[in-house]
Design a protein around this motif. Structure first.
Motif, PDB file in Angstrom:
ATOM      1  N   MET A 152       0.818  -1.209   0.000  1.00 17.59           N
ATOM      2  CA  MET A 152       0.000   0.000   0.000  1.00 17.59           C
ATOM      3  C   MET A 152       0.852   1.260   0.000  1.00 17.59           C
ATOM      4  N   VAL A 153       1.943   1.222   0.750  1.00 11.92           N
ATOM      5  CA  VAL A 153       2.845   2.378   0.773  1.00 11.92           C
ATOM      6  C   VAL A 153       3.463   2.589  -0.603  1.00 11.92           C
ATOM      7  N   GLY A 154       3.893   1.505  -1.244  1.00 16.11           N
ATOM      8  CA  GLY A 154       4.464   1.629  -2.580  1.00 16.11           C
ATOM      9  C   GLY A 154       3.462   2.174  -3.579  1.00 16.11           C
ATOM     10  N   ALA A 155       2.210   1.699  -3.509  1.00 18.22           N
ATOM     11  CA  ALA A 155       1.173   2.189  -4.422  1.00 18.22           C
ATOM     12  C   ALA A 155       0.872   3.663  -4.172  1.00 18.22           C
ATOM     13  N   LEU A 156       0.839   4.069  -2.898  1.00 13.75           N
ATOM     14  CA  LEU A 156       0.570   5.474  -2.584  1.00 13.75           C
ATOM     15  C   LEU A 156       1.672   6.381  -3.120  1.00 13.75           C
ATOM     16  N   MET A 157       2.927   5.954  -2.998  1.00  9.99           N
ATOM     17  CA  MET A 157       4.021   6.755  -3.529  1.00  9.99           C
ATOM     18  C   MET A 157       3.949   6.848  -5.051  1.00  9.99           C
ATOM     19  N   ALA A 158       3.553   5.779  -5.698  1.00  8.06           N
ATOM     20  CA  ALA A 158       3.383   5.826  -7.158  1.00  8.06           C
ATOM     21  C   ALA A 158       2.250   6.775  -7.532  1.00  8.06           C
ATOM     22  N   ALA A 159       1.159   6.711  -6.790  1.00 11.32           N
ATOM     23  CA  ALA A 159       0.004   7.567  -7.080  1.00 11.32           C
ATOM     24  C   ALA A 159       0.299   9.031  -6.813  1.00 11.32           C
ATOM     25  N   SER A 160       1.252   9.322  -5.936  1.00 18.22           N
ATOM     26  CA  SER A 160       1.560  10.719  -5.598  1.00 18.22           C
ATOM     27  C   SER A 160       1.983  11.514  -6.826  1.00 18.22           C
ATOM     28  N   ALA A 161       2.509  10.840  -7.842  1.00 17.85           N
ATOM     29  CA  ALA A 161       2.921  11.538  -9.064  1.00 17.85           C
ATOM     30  C   ALA A 161       1.737  12.186  -9.762  1.00 17.85           C
ATOM     31  N   LEU A 162       0.524  11.683  -9.521  1.00 17.98           N
ATOM     32  CA  LEU A 162      -0.671  12.222 -10.153  1.00 17.98           C
ATOM     33  C   LEU A 162      -1.418  13.189  -9.252  1.00 17.98           C
ATOM     34  N   ALA A 163      -0.939  13.396  -8.025  1.00 14.61           N
ATOM     35  CA  ALA A 163      -1.604  14.292  -7.089  1.00 14.61           C
ATOM     36  C   ALA A 163      -1.260  15.743  -7.406  1.00 14.61           C
ATOM     37  N   SER A 164      -1.998  16.660  -6.789  1.00 14.73           N
ATOM     38  CA  SER A 164      -1.681  18.076  -6.939  1.00 14.73           C
ATOM     39  C   SER A 164      -0.330  18.357  -6.288  1.00 14.73           C
ATOM     40  N   ALA A 165       0.235  19.505  -6.606  1.00 15.51           N
ATOM     41  CA  ALA A 165       1.563  19.835  -6.073  1.00 15.51           C
ATOM     42  C   ALA A 165       1.577  19.798  -4.556  1.00 15.51           C
ATOM     43  N   LEU A 166       0.498  20.294  -3.943  1.00 18.05           N
ATOM     44  CA  LEU A 166       0.433  20.322  -2.485  1.00 18.05           C
ATOM     45  C   LEU A 166       0.497  18.921  -1.907  1.00 18.05           C
ATOM     46  N   ARG A 168       1.216  16.068  -3.473  1.00 17.93           N
ATOM     47  CA  ARG A 168       2.391  15.317  -3.919  1.00 17.93           C
ATOM     48  C   ARG A 168       3.555  15.556  -2.969  1.00 17.93           C
ATOM     49  N   ARG A 169       3.770  16.819  -2.622  1.00 20.33           N
ATOM     50  CA  ARG A 169       4.870  17.147  -1.712  1.00 20.33           C
ATOM     51  C   ARG A 169       4.610  16.579  -0.323  1.00 20.33           C
ATOM     52  N   ARG A 170       3.394  16.706   0.149  1.00 19.07           N
ATOM     53  CA  ARG A 170       3.086  16.226   1.497  1.00 19.07           C
ATOM     54  C   ARG A 170       3.233  14.710   1.596  1.00 19.07           C
ATOM     55  N   ILE A 171       2.691  13.987   0.625  1.00 13.65           N
ATOM     56  CA  ILE A 171       2.770  12.525   0.671  1.00 13.65           C
ATOM     57  C   ILE A 171       4.221  12.075   0.679  1.00 13.65           C
ATOM     58  N   ARG A 172       5.024  12.682  -0.182  1.00 17.92           N
ATOM     59  CA  ARG A 172       6.414  12.236  -0.290  1.00 17.92           C
ATOM     60  C   ARG A 172       7.236  12.652   0.917  1.00 17.92           C
ATOM     61  N   VAL A 173       7.112  13.897   1.345  1.00 19.76           N
ATOM     62  CA  VAL A 173       7.915  14.353   2.480  1.00 19.76           C
ATOM     63  C   VAL A 173       7.513  13.632   3.758  1.00 19.76           C
ATOM     64  N   GLY A 201       8.029   2.603  -5.714  1.00 20.75           N
ATOM     65  CA  GLY A 201       6.769   3.242  -6.076  1.00 20.75           C
ATOM     66  C   GLY A 201       6.976   4.643  -6.623  1.00 20.75           C
ATOM     67  N   LEU A 202       7.936   5.354  -6.044  1.00 20.00           N
ATOM     68  CA  LEU A 202       8.252   6.692  -6.546  1.00 20.00           C
ATOM     69  C   LEU A 202       8.734   6.635  -7.990  1.00 20.00           C
ATOM     70  N   LEU A 203       9.573   5.665  -8.290  1.00 19.54           N
ATOM     71  CA  LEU A 203      10.070   5.510  -9.655  1.00 19.54           C
ATOM     72  C   LEU A 203       8.942   5.122 -10.617  1.00 19.54           C
ATOM     73  N   VAL A 204       8.055   4.254 -10.171  1.00 21.78           N
ATOM     74  CA  VAL A 204       6.917   3.864 -11.010  1.00 21.78           C
ATOM     75  C   VAL A 204       6.027   5.072 -11.287  1.00 21.78           C
ATOM     76  N   GLY A 205       5.841   5.901 -10.268  1.00 15.76           N
ATOM     77  CA  GLY A 205       5.035   7.109 -10.455  1.00 15.76           C
ATOM     78  C   GLY A 205       5.645   8.042 -11.486  1.00 15.76           C
ATOM     79  N   LEU A 206       6.948   8.211 -11.441  1.00 16.93           N
ATOM     80  CA  LEU A 206       7.614   9.048 -12.438  1.00 16.93           C
ATOM     81  C   LEU A 206       7.439   8.468 -13.841  1.00 16.93           C
ATOM     82  N   TRP A 207       7.434   7.149 -13.931  1.00 16.60           N
ATOM     83  CA  TRP A 207       7.218   6.506 -15.228  1.00 16.60           C
ATOM     84  C   TRP A 207       5.785   6.735 -15.715  1.00 16.60           C
ATOM     85  N   LEU A 208       4.832   6.741 -14.798  1.00 18.95           N
ATOM     86  CA  LEU A 208       3.427   6.928 -15.180  1.00 18.95           C
ATOM     87  C   LEU A 208       3.178   8.311 -15.787  1.00 18.95           C
TER      88      LEU A 208
END
Length: 832
Positions: A152-166, A168-173, A201-208
């Motif tokens: 779930m953590v990996g999926a959330l980090m991947a999905a963060s790439a599609l979130a708003s800037a606010l 996206r930053r909060r989820i990752r930080v 997951g972060l890398l997968v998100g960047l790929w998405l």
């Protein structure tokens, strides 16, 4: 009546049931995942406390025992009842948010890929590191990992790439800060596997999002910078605390935990075989241990958490507290290295890598955090007023004196309970030491100490009492209003209600000072930048006293050694400055809708009428409200819209005559929101009031933001709806505010063109690519406004460079060197 009363609970229950059904329908995968985890926990028995190692992944399970299925089963089976509950909560929150961003099908694919790859990569790394003797304190290769949260953590980090800037930053930080905290301090294997899955997951998100034009770096607003800084400071405190709660921690940075415990168990073990002066202190701590000393050991953690609360509010006192605590922790670590008290083997020993990691944790992290806070100090300018500082100082000083006196007197009476004969000097030294956490006293010797009775009780708790009062006093000081500023602000507002023009309300904003005439009937709001006093908007005075008010303020500035300049004044004040021999230049254009002439008929209004009609047809409503009346969900949506706007700018958020979300919170300010049928806010605007003779006569547009992915035309919809309501309320004007550093064609005479005008044009050109003042000015022309030129008046051409720089600094609010370079680059790019 009874039937009505019975129907009301049924209606509430029906609404709750409807909310649950809608949630399930929108988050089918997340809800199914939660149910699957619960079912697997029950089936394997881990929910009842049975051993589920058969389903766990790890080097031994995969490579030695051949349980090839464990990388898959480990993402479904939790290892305990507590893990089951936490995983279900994560599924219904973070994983559900990932489903909203990715969609059901894509979420399933991303989750399986990230989970399987994460477990396999983490297992390989685990096996490799276990072969390196220097890293063997990491958990054994035989330890199985059962953790559905990894997927779930990996999926959330991947999905963060599609979130708003606010978000996206909060989820990752927030995500990586928490994951790293548990991995590096607590050090359990599950935490390391989660961290690996998050990185993948972060890398997968960047790929998405490949091929999508997105900046890799986004600017944070002041509020978000404060929140993120506060979070990091809190994590630096909670990390060691998490390791303490986990039994001392097994991570590579867990040696830093010794600074937050009563005594060092490793040193105690060494003292059993080899004596050193440190053993006296450790023995004293063991003999006098208890709840009180345990709390004293955690004082640095508590202070960092208190500092984090203040940093989130922009408090300068919290910044000082955090810098001092972080610096002291770092200095203590350095001193421990110099004194040789670090309880690890010498260089060359198999534990040498642990030694280096300990140095990074205890020295590098703390000192780096202290330096970062110093660099970011301009984001924390909120100072307590003099009365609050005196109250805090008096309270803390009195408490310290009372606690010290109590300890000294009590210990003098009960000297016989000490481990050895005690002198007056010993009592004085030990009294001072009672207010210092035990880890900070390791290398300072050990005076005699009590072993039982009332002396031991006071010895254990007097320091805790002092720090408890200190923390409460600090928290209360955060809440102290700046009384002098509030009183001054209320006086200015009373004059403003008498009549202050369409822009006069800007004088109430934070950062402005107020000057008053001797008889109290006139006032000038100004911003002092260096030795330049920038008066903002028209002075507040009755028409017959304009000349006297302006001249008196100029005399006041001369007495203070300031260079006065009047910014954003209207035509009616220009004759006064001509008579004084001052020069002036245009600095913008205010666009004002005269409500008596508002009809919305004819071809000229077509560009406004069509968006309004379309918005009404699509079910949008213009919600008129105030900040204090907003719901928590509405506030969260507004903050998200605001942060997205700031993040998409190459330059920092401007201030001075441009309001932000903070100014929108004023009780006198109205908010008008464009809300869609799903109650999602698409546009936010704030409107400042203008008065005459105590009666409101108009509204002035200040803060305006829209969702980047929202429908077009909603800003026109909101502005027209506001104007129509104002007209129905009997008001006279709706000002769309000034367009800073913009001018209408032919707006400035050639005789008025000066060096300052040229400088301001260059500033406008520099800011235009990022903020679009000119395009905003053209947008406002749709509403057929009346143009009112805004001027800057100044006395001495010699001071023009200083005034121009003061204007730039006022807009950028203490610009950093990097921001000035960004302005220069933007100007260069715009000039091309």
């Amino acid at each position: 009546m009874a039937a009505v009363e019975h129907a009301q609970p049924d209606l509430a229950a029906s609404r709750r049931l409807s909310v649950v059904r809608r949630y399930i329908a929108e988050h089918v995968v997340a809800v199914s995942a939660a149910g699957l985890v619960l079912a697997c926990a029950a089936f394997t028995g881990t929910l009842w406390g049975d051993d589920g190692s058969l389903w766990g992944v790890g080097p031994v399970a995969v490579f030695s025992q051949g349980r090839w299925w464990t990388p898959l089963t480990a993402i479904f089976v939790p290892d305990s009842a507590v893990d089951t509950i936490l995983t279900i909560l994560l599924a219904l929150t973070g994983f559900a948010y990932a489903e909203r961003l990715l969609g059901r099908i894509r979420l399933l694919g991303v989750t399986l890929v990230v989970a399987l790859a994460g477990n396999l990569v983490a297992t390989a790394i685990h096996a490799l590191l276990w072969t390196v003797s220097d890293l063997r304190p990491v958990e054994a290769a035989e330890t199985p990992v059962l953790d559905p949260a990894t997927a779930m953590v990996g999926a959330l980090m991947a999905a963060s790439a599609l979130a708003s800037a606010l978000w996206r930053r909060r989820i990752r930080v927030v995500g990586f800060a928490v994951l790293a905290m548990f991995a590096l301090y607590a050090g359990d294997t599950d935490a390391w596997y989660r961290l690996v899955a998050a990185a993948l997951g972060l890398l997968v998100g960047l790929w998405l999002v490949r091929g999508t034009p997105r900046r890799s770096w986004h600017r944070s607003s002041t509020r978000e910078t404060r929140s993120i800084t506060a979070l990091v400071v809190a994590v630096t405190g909670l990390g060691p605390l998490a390791a303490v709660l986990a039994g001392g921690g097994r991570g590579p940075l867990s040696f830093a935990v010794s600074f937050f415990t009563q005594y060092d168990e490793n040193l105690i073990d060494l003292c059993a075989t080899r004596y050193s002066p440190l053993c006296d202190h450790q023995l004293a701590v063991v003999v006098t241990r208890g709840v009180g000393p345990g709390l004293m050991a955690l004082v640095p953690v508590a202070l960092l958490l208190v500092a984090a609360l203040g940093l989130r509010r922009g408090r300068r006192s919290a910044l000082v507290l955090a810098v001092v605590v972080e610096a002291l922790i770092g200095v203590l670590a350095i001193w421990s290295v110099i004194a040789g008290t670090v309880s690890v083997g010498p260089w060359g020993d198999p534990t040498w890598l642990e030694y280096g990691l300990w140095a990074v944790a205890a020295i590098g992290v703390s000192l780096a955090m202290a330096c970062a806070l110093v660099v970011l100090r301009r984001f924390f300018p909120v100072r307590a007023d003099r009365r609050a500082v005196l109250w805090f100082t008096g309270t803390v000083s009195a408490t310290l004196a009372a606690c010290a006196a109590t300890h000294l007197v009590a210990e003098s009476i009960f000297r016989q309970t000490y481990v050895q004969r005690v002198s007056v000097t010993d009592l004085l030294v030990e009294t001072l030491r009672r207010f210092v956490p035990p880890s900070f006293l390791r290398n300072l010797g050990q005076p005699p100490y009590p072993t039982h009775g009332a002396a031991l009780l006071i010895y254990q708790w007097v320091g805790v009492l002092f720090w408890a009062v200190f923390i409460v006093a600090m928290l209360r000081m955060y809440r102290f209003p700046q009384h002098a500023v509030v009183a001054d602000d209320e006086r200015y507002r009373r004059l403003l209600r008498r009549g202050g023009g369409t822009l006069g309300f800007m004088g109430t904003w934070r950062g402005n000072d107020h000057w008053y005439t001797a008889d109290g009937t006139g006032a000038v709001a100004f911003r002092r930048v260096g030795d330049v006093a920038l008066a903002i908007a028209d002075p507040l005075c009755v028409p017959g006293q304009r000349d006297q008010t302006v001249r008196a303020f100029v005399d006041h500035c001369a007495d203070q050694g300031w260079s006065p300049a009047f910014y954003s004044i209207h035509d009616e004040f220009l004759p006064i400055f001509r008579e004084m021999g001052w020069a002036y230049t245009s600095v913008g254009e205010e666009t004002v809708m005269v409500l008596a002439e508002l009809t919305l008929t004819g071809k000229a209004w077509q560009k406004v009428r069509q968006p309004m009609t379309r918005a009404e047809r699509d079910g949008f409503v213009a919600l008129w409200t105030r900040w204090d009346d907003l719901t928590a969900d509405q506030i969260a949506q507004i903050r998200e819209i605001d942060e997205q706007w700031v993040a998409d700018k190459a330059l920092p958020e401007l201030g001075f005559t441009l309001g932000s979300i903070e100014e929108a919170k004023d009780p006198d300010v109205a908010l008008v929101l464009a809300v869609d049928p799903e109650e999602r806010i698409q546009v936010v605007t704030s409107w400042m009031p203008s008065w005459r003779s105590g009666r409101r006569v108009g509204w002035t547009l200040d803060y305006m933001r829209r969702r980047v992915d929202g429908p077009n035309g909603l800003m026109e919809f909101v502005i027209v709806k506001t104007a129509l309501r104002a007209k129905d309320d009997g008001l006279e004007v709706v000002s769309l505010s000034g367009a800073p550093l913009a001018s209408k064609p032919g707006g400035a005479a050639e005789s008025d063109r000066t060096l300052l005008a040229s400088l301001l044009e260059q500033v406008a050109a520099a800011l235009e690519p990022a903020y679009g003042f000119a395009s905003l000015f053209r947008f406002k022309s749709k509403f057929r406004p009346e143009y009112r030129t805004l001027y800057l008046a100044y006395s001495d051409p010699v001071k023009l460079p200083g005034i121009g720089i003061a204007v730039l600094r006022a807009y950028l609010s203490e610009p950093s060197a990097r921001e000035l370079v960004a302005v220069a680059r933007a100007g260069y790019g715009g000039a091309r």
